[in-house]
Design a protein around this motif. Structure first.
Motif, PDB file in Angstrom:
ATOM      1  N   UNK A  93      44.231 -12.311   0.147  1.00 52.80           N
ATOM      2  CA  UNK A  93      44.776 -10.976  -0.126  1.00 52.80           C
ATOM      3  C   UNK A  93      43.660  -9.929  -0.263  1.00 52.80           C
ATOM      4  N   UNK A  94      42.697 -10.008   0.611  1.00 56.97           N
ATOM      5  CA  UNK A  94      41.606  -9.041   0.627  1.00 56.97           C
ATOM      6  C   UNK A  94      41.464  -8.484   2.041  1.00 56.97           C
ATOM      7  N   UNK A  95      40.424  -7.699   2.259  1.00 55.79           N
ATOM      8  CA  UNK A  95      40.121  -7.172   3.595  1.00 55.79           C
ATOM      9  C   UNK A  95      41.295  -6.402   4.191  1.00 55.79           C
ATOM     10  N   UNK A  96      41.888  -5.514   3.392  1.00 55.35           N
ATOM     11  CA  UNK A  96      42.952  -4.661   3.907  1.00 55.35           C
ATOM     12  C   UNK A  96      44.302  -5.329   4.033  1.00 55.35           C
ATOM     13  N   UNK A  97      44.539  -6.418   3.318  1.00 58.07           N
ATOM     14  CA  UNK A  97      45.837  -7.092   3.374  1.00 58.07           C
ATOM     15  C   UNK A  97      46.943  -6.141   2.919  1.00 58.07           C
ATOM     16  N   UNK A  98      48.106  -6.231   3.567  1.00 61.97           N
ATOM     17  CA  UNK A  98      49.237  -5.354   3.252  1.00 61.97           C
ATOM     18  C   UNK A  98      50.379  -6.196   2.709  1.00 61.97           C
ATOM     19  N   UNK A  99      50.916  -5.784   1.557  1.00 58.46           N
ATOM     20  CA  UNK A  99      52.121  -6.393   0.996  1.00 58.46           C
ATOM     21  C   UNK A  99      53.235  -5.363   1.120  1.00 58.46           C
ATOM     22  N   UNK A 100      54.282  -5.699   1.862  1.00 55.83           N
ATOM     23  CA  UNK A 100      55.403  -4.788   2.081  1.00 55.83           C
ATOM     24  C   UNK A 100      56.653  -5.350   1.403  1.00 55.83           C
ATOM     25  N   UNK A 101      57.649  -4.486   1.206  1.00 58.98           N
ATOM     26  CA  UNK A 101      58.888  -4.883   0.541  1.00 58.98           C
ATOM     27  C   UNK A 101      60.063  -4.518   1.440  1.00 58.98           C
TER      28      UNK A 101
END
Length: 333
Positions: A93-101
């Motif tokens: 969860x690094x290097x620009x990781x995106x968590x969307x909902x």
């Protein structure tokens, strides 16, 4: 013809019809807690508000390099649905990781996101229906995010119709700026005290009984207004005492909402303080808007029938009575 009894009965009937579908806390935020147990492995805790066992169709979507190691364990709690599972992510969860909902854009629900990395750094953010995604900052740039709880406090008080109706009753009960300031201050001190005691685990009360008591406090204030007229505080004794006593109950209600949101375990006092600050900001904003509306209506009062002034009081009382009945029944379910 005296219209007041008919007006009261009609408004109470409408309030009960509306109150059957409406809830005092419709817009509780969801929360996503992600704790890195070992490098690249995360314990995920996804909590979403649920009404009568039904939760909105919102699901967190993690980056493609993340894989669930087991099916989520789902548990239904009072007013919420909880899902827990373990996640493995190649890039942690690094290097620009995106968590969307997914589905959040179709609701009014915010999501509080907290990520705790194994190296001790944290990331906290709030997503909104208009922008249902977050991009965790690198650990060196991330912050505990405690100020986010101030926004949650503002949103909770402005979305908590029962608390706002009680404050509205206080404004109508108390004449003059100084008595009103003293009354609002007493209410603030009281609910701040029980909010802190309950959140820290010193005093705990059953949530459903607290919610029923809050509805009863609104009903009592509305009945006082209906019996004695607007600004009844001038004749019914010091309102600040009543505000303090009932404020203790409302503080337990705030604590119940905060328990659903969750607190960062490494910084509970600061997050609690910011949440309470947000509640007070929202409360003062509501009082200011209400006083402005009352001042405007007083300028136009010559154009309104006298019996029309009773409408807000009967409406508040009717809604509170329905809430009390619903919440009292839920205690025994």
């Amino acid at each position: 013809m005296n219209l007041r009894p008919w007006l009261g009965a009609g408004l109470m009937l409408l309030a009960c019809l509306a109150g059957g579908a409406a809830r005092a806390h419709e817009v509780m935020p969801a929360s996503l807690e992600v704790n890195e147990t070992t490098t690249g492995t995360f314990a995920v805790r996804w909590r979403i508000p649920a009404q009568q066992g039904v939760a909105p169709r919102i699901q967190p979507r993690f980056p493609d390099d993340c894989t669930a190691l087991a099916a989520p364990h789902i548990e239904f709690l009072p007013g919420a649905r909880l899902a827990e599972w373990t996640l493995s992510c190649n890039r942690a969860l690094r290097d620009g990781a995106v968590i969307a909902f997914e589905g959040q854009e179709l609701t009014l629900i915010d999501v509080l996101v907290r990520i705790a990395y194994a190296d001790g750094t944290h990331y906290t953010a709030i997503t909104h229906p208009q922008q249902p995604m977050v991009t965790p900052a690198p650990p060196s740039q991330s912050a505990p995010g405690v100020p986010a709880y101030a926004r949650l406090g503002v949103e909770h008080i402005l979305g908590g119709v029962d608390h706002l109706l009680f404050v509205a009753c206080l404004v109508l009960l108390v004449p003059g700026w100084w008595p009103l300031l003293r009354t609002i201050t007493a209410f603030t001190l009281a609910h701040s005290l029980t909010l802190a005691l309950s959140t820290l685990g010193v005093v705990q009360l059953p949530t459903r009984a607290v919610e029923a008591s809050i509805a009863l406090s609104i009903l009592y204030c509305a009945a006082t207004l209906a019996r004695n007229g607007m600004q009844a505080g001038a004749r019914s004794g010091p309102a600040w005492r009543m505000a303090f006593v009932f404020g203790l109950l409302h503080g337990f209600g705030f604590a119940g909402a905060l328990a659903q949101i969750g607190l960062p375990q490494d910084d509970i006092p600061a997050a609690l303080l910011m949440f309470n600050v947000g509640v007070e900001i929202g409360q003062l904003l509501f009082v200011a808007l209400l006083l402005a509306a009352i001042a405007l209506l007083r300028r136009l009062r010559s154009a309104w029938p006298r019996w029309l002034a009773a409408m807000p009081v009967y409406a508040i009382g009717g809604v509170a009575a329905c809430w009390w009945w619903q919440r009292a029944i839920s205690i025994f379910q």
